[in-house]
Scaffold this motif. Structure first.
Motif, mmCIF file in Angstrom:
data_model
loop_
_atom_site.group_PDB
_atom_site.id
_atom_site.type_symbol
_atom_site.label_atom_id
_atom_site.label_comp_id
_atom_site.label_asym_id
_atom_site.label_seq_id
_atom_site.Cartn_x
_atom_site.Cartn_y
_atom_site.Cartn_z
ATOM 1 N N VAL A 140 7.824 30.066 22.284
ATOM 2 C CA VAL A 140 8.350 31.148 21.442
ATOM 3 C C VAL A 140 7.929 30.933 19.996
ATOM 4 N N LEU A 141 8.213 29.740 19.474
ATOM 5 C CA LEU A 141 7.909 29.470 18.069
ATOM 6 C C LEU A 141 6.408 29.465 17.806
ATOM 7 N N GLY A 142 5.617 29.101 18.808
ATOM 8 C CA GLY A 142 4.171 29.128 18.639
ATOM 9 C C GLY A 142 3.633 30.523 18.409
ATOM 10 N N ARG A 143 4.461 31.523 18.680
ATOM 11 C CA ARG A 143 4.049 32.910 18.498
ATOM 12 C C ARG A 143 4.667 33.573 17.263
ATOM 13 N N ILE A 144 5.873 33.175 16.866
ATOM 14 C CA ILE A 144 6.561 33.927 15.808
ATOM 15 C C ILE A 144 6.926 33.095 14.582
ATOM 16 N N CYS A 145 6.683 31.785 14.611
ATOM 17 C CA CYS A 145 7.055 30.946 13.466
ATOM 18 C C CYS A 145 6.148 31.259 12.273
ATOM 19 N N PRO A 146 6.712 31.389 11.055
ATOM 20 C CA PRO A 146 5.883 31.626 9.868
ATOM 21 C C PRO A 146 5.108 30.405 9.403
ATOM 22 N N ALA A 147 5.225 29.315 10.103
ATOM 23 C CA ALA A 147 4.401 28.108 9.905
ATOM 24 C C ALA A 147 4.514 27.488 8.519
ATOM 25 N N PRO A 148 5.710 27.106 8.085
ATOM 26 C CA PRO A 148 5.808 26.359 6.826
ATOM 27 C C PRO A 148 5.045 25.041 6.888
ATOM 28 N N ALA A 161 -5.836 24.974 6.604
ATOM 29 C CA ALA A 161 -4.880 24.147 7.339
ATOM 30 C C ALA A 161 -5.228 24.090 8.821
ATOM 31 N N VAL A 162 -4.805 23.016 9.458
ATOM 32 C CA VAL A 162 -4.908 22.921 10.915
ATOM 33 C C VAL A 162 -3.990 23.989 11.523
ATOM 34 N N SER A 163 -4.408 24.618 12.598
ATOM 35 C CA SER A 163 -3.623 25.684 13.254
ATOM 36 C C SER A 163 -2.500 25.069 14.084
ATOM 37 N N ILE A 164 -1.496 24.575 13.383
ATOM 38 C CA ILE A 164 -0.419 23.824 14.039
ATOM 39 C C ILE A 164 0.353 24.685 15.026
ATOM 40 N N CYS A 165 0.710 25.900 14.624
ATOM 41 C CA CYS A 165 1.515 26.751 15.506
ATOM 42 C C CYS A 165 0.764 27.116 16.786
ATOM 43 N N LEU A 166 -0.520 27.399 16.648
ATOM 44 C CA LEU A 166 -1.291 27.736 17.839
ATOM 45 C C LEU A 166 -1.463 26.529 18.757
ATOM 46 N N GLU A 403 -9.852 22.108 17.505
ATOM 47 C CA GLU A 403 -8.959 22.326 16.355
ATOM 48 C C GLU A 403 -8.110 21.087 16.083
ATOM 49 N N ALA A 404 -7.651 20.441 17.140
ATOM 50 C CA ALA A 404 -6.834 19.225 16.975
ATOM 51 C C ALA A 404 -7.617 18.122 16.279
ATOM 52 N N GLN A 405 -8.911 18.085 16.513
ATOM 53 C CA GLN A 405 -9.744 17.043 15.906
ATOM 54 C C GLN A 405 -9.920 17.223 14.399
ATOM 55 N N ARG A 406 -9.457 18.347 13.850
ATOM 56 C CA ARG A 406 -9.526 18.581 12.408
ATOM 57 C C ARG A 406 -8.392 17.874 11.652
ATOM 58 N N CYS A 407 -7.384 17.393 12.383
ATOM 59 C CA CYS A 407 -6.224 16.745 11.737
ATOM 60 C C CYS A 407 -6.665 15.503 10.977
ATOM 61 N N LEU A 408 -6.110 15.315 9.771
ATOM 62 C CA LEU A 408 -6.506 14.196 8.908
ATOM 63 C C LEU A 408 -5.736 12.900 9.186
ATOM 64 N N HIS A 409 -4.756 12.947 10.077
ATOM 65 C CA HIS A 409 -3.930 11.767 10.382
ATOM 66 C C HIS A 409 -3.308 11.223 9.093
ATOM 67 N N CYS A 410 -2.538 12.085 8.420
ATOM 68 C CA CYS A 410 -1.911 11.704 7.148
ATOM 69 C C CYS A 410 -0.747 10.742 7.336
ATOM 70 N N ASP A 411 -0.141 10.745 8.509
ATOM 71 C CA ASP A 411 1.062 9.941 8.720
ATOM 72 C C ASP A 411 0.706 8.492 9.001
ATOM 73 N N CYS A 412 1.722 7.636 8.946
ATOM 74 C CA CYS A 412 1.535 6.207 9.186
ATOM 75 C C CYS A 412 1.269 5.948 10.668
ATOM 76 N N ARG A 413 0.444 4.966 10.951
ATOM 77 C CA ARG A 413 0.159 4.616 12.329
ATOM 78 C C ARG A 413 1.201 3.664 12.922
ATOM 79 N N LYS A 414 2.095 3.137 12.093
ATOM 80 C CA LYS A 414 3.135 2.237 12.598
ATOM 81 C C LYS A 414 4.505 2.672 12.075
ATOM 82 N N PRO A 415 4.903 3.922 12.310
ATOM 83 C CA PRO A 415 6.160 4.415 11.733
ATOM 84 C C PRO A 415 7.407 3.789 12.331
#
Length: 523
Positions: A140-148, A161-166, A403-415
């Motif tokens: 549902v959200l993948g179709r109607i979320c305004p994608a903040p 931006a990466v197409s996160i919602c899609l 599209e997923a391969q465009r992600c920059l991996h900004c988050d920590c790898r050991k969270p």
């Protein structure tokens, strides 16, 4: 064998062991970051300090030998403040984000970066499991979320931006079309039941997460079909009803009961729900005249009054969320309300103090400096944003992967295993207490399996010692002086040469995300 007293408890230990060992024998936890059992203590982080009677200053428990007659305190306010100061000093020099900007911006705080990496790797079952930890209605959200989340995507500073919602929609659609859609593990029924007023996004999400915890859930709604505004306000061309029905069916399959065509306040009273159920969650639409009175709840400016942290109303055992509580009509916010309210309701029904969901600590780099974007881009695809070309507006398998391969991996790898993050959250340390100009973000990717980020290194020296003991030909060493000292590979050799045989052990020993595997981060 020396006998000593720790926190008014006596213990006898072997000669030569440390205060840390003695405390551990009593089951007393003393935090450590630079210490690793079996290796010489460096006593550099000063997180493990304790007070020994008769000694003027605090001492590190990991490097102080236990002596006969010692009287030790490990948990006074003085010690707590010393540990907080040590953590805040380490944070002042820390370069990196715990969570990606996309996850921070998502009202449900879904682990977006992990989902994207799982899609890129073709691990779609894992991807939908990651999504549903935080979002009960992803198709549902993948179709109607305004994608903040996409507005916050760091890649947006470079191109788009990466197409996160899609991507979220893709993972959810693949799952719904599978022969066995993902079913969340649910705890055994514990004999307590929650009434949910409203079968919209907040109510459905609350039921999903409460059932996972083993609570019975009955949803009351005035309409003949569940979905609330998703069914009766969103055009079908934006949200096909078969998609909505399938996602609601996955929630019903957990054992959620629906009582439709029953308006609470007329067909059934709030008083009856409070008598018949152990807790009530009100998740109705935006209030109209008389709604608050019929529900017996306090309201202000056409919104039910609640504790913003816990969703509790003024009526004991009654919680509220969604459009009835806040004017901002975002489906993703309503779904987040349902998830978070479920945490508070679980606490309430378990007899715990109701504090609401714990907010995870997040270190933030902030605005990128010149040249830092190129470092992030070096690990991502240089493809432009993929636009779906299918009739239904969704990604094909190949498009989703690209599209997923465009992600920059900004988050920590050991969270999860990062001790700096864990103890910062435990001691409520503040990342900005000691302000200094942020050092430049650097990544050493010269090892095929390991990434080294010097900005996260706390100079504990464990990797240096491990490599030395293993007799790595090149190994690691400290370079620089004073505040600028850093762990590096000597003589400009590559990380692959420095950690030719012992990389895995060094990654495991690293107390932060400075040394991490280049693949998926921790779940």
């Amino acid at each position: 064998m020396p006998k000593l007293t720790i926190d008014n408890r006596q213990v006898e230990v072997q000669t030569g062991v440390t205060i840390l060992d003695a405390a551990e024998k009593l089951g007393i936890e003393i935090p450590t970051m630079c210490f690793l059992r079996g290796h010489k203590p460096s006593t550099s982080c000063m997180i493990c300090v304790v007070r020994v009677e008769g000694i003027d200053s605090l001492v590190p428990a990991c490097g102080t030998i236990a002596q006969e007659g010692m009287r030790i305190e490990t948990n006074t306010e003085e010690i707590r403040q010393a540990r907080i100061t040590a953590l805040e000093l380490l944070l002042s020099d820390h370069v990196g984000d715990c969570m990606g900007p996309c996850q921070v911006a998502c009202p449900a705080h879904m682990n977006i970066s992990l989902m994207i990496r799982q899609i890129a790797a073709g691990k779609l079952r894992a991807a939908i499991e990651t999504v549903k930890k935080d979002i009960a209605l992803p198709a549902v959200l993948g179709r109607i979320c305004p994608a903040p989340c996409e507005n916050a995507c760091r890649r947006r500073q470079h191109d788009k931006a990466v197409s996160i919602c899609l991507l979220k929609r893709y993972a959810a659609d693949v799952d719904l079309m599978s022969q066995q859609p993902f079913m969340s593990h649910t705890h055994p029924n514990i004999g307590k039941h929650v009434a949910i007023v409203g079968a919209g996004p907040a109510g459905l999400a609350a039921a999903y997460y409460l059932r996972r915890q083993g609570f019975g859930c009955t949803i009351y709604d005035e309409h003949d079909e569940p979905g609330g505004m998703l069914r009766y306000a969103v055009p079908e061309q934006k949200l096909p009803r078969d998609v909505l029905d399938k996602e609601i069916a996955t929630i019903a399959a957990l054992g959620v009961e629906f009582k439709l065509g029953q308006r609470v306040g007329t067909a059934v009273s709030m008083e009856k729900l409070c008598r018949d159920f152990d807790a009530v969650f009100v998740a109705v639409r935006q209030l109209k005249d008389g709604d608050a009175e019929s529900l017996g709840l306090g309201a202000k400016s056409d919104c039910i009054e609640t504790d913003t942290a816990t969703y509790q109303t003024s009526v004991k055992g009654v919680f509220a969320g969604g459009d009835a509580v806040r004017r901002r009509r975002l489906t993703v916010r309503a779904v987040a309300d349902g998830k978070e309210a479920a945490v508070s309701i679980t606490q309430y029904l378990s007899g715990e103090q109701v504090t609401g969901p714990q907010k995870p600590f997040n270190s933030r780099m902030g605005k990128l400096k010149e040249g830092e974007m190129e470092i992030f881009l070096s690990g991502a695809s240089d493809s432009i944003r993929i636009e779906p070309d299918g009739l239904d507006g969704g990604f094909s398998n190949e498009q989703a992967k690209r599209e997923a391969q465009r992600c920059l991996h900004c988050d920590c790898r050991k969270p999860t295993s990062c001790k700096l993050r864990r103890y910062t959250q435990q001691y409520h340390a503040k990342a900005g207490k000691y302000k200094a100009e942020r050092r430049t973000f650097v990544q050493n990717i010269s090892h095929p399996n390991v990434i080294y980020e010097p900005g996260k290194c706390i100079n504990c020296g464990l990797c240096v010692e491990i490599a030395g003991e293993a007799k790595e030909k090149i190994g690691l060493t400290f370079i620089g002086r004073g505040f600028e000292v850093r762990v590096e590979v000597p003589f400009d050799h590559s990380l692959a040469e420095g950690l030719a045989r012992i990389a895995e052990e060094c990654v495991a020993a690293c107390p932060t995300g400075a040394l991490a595997f280049a693949g998926d981060s921790e779940v």
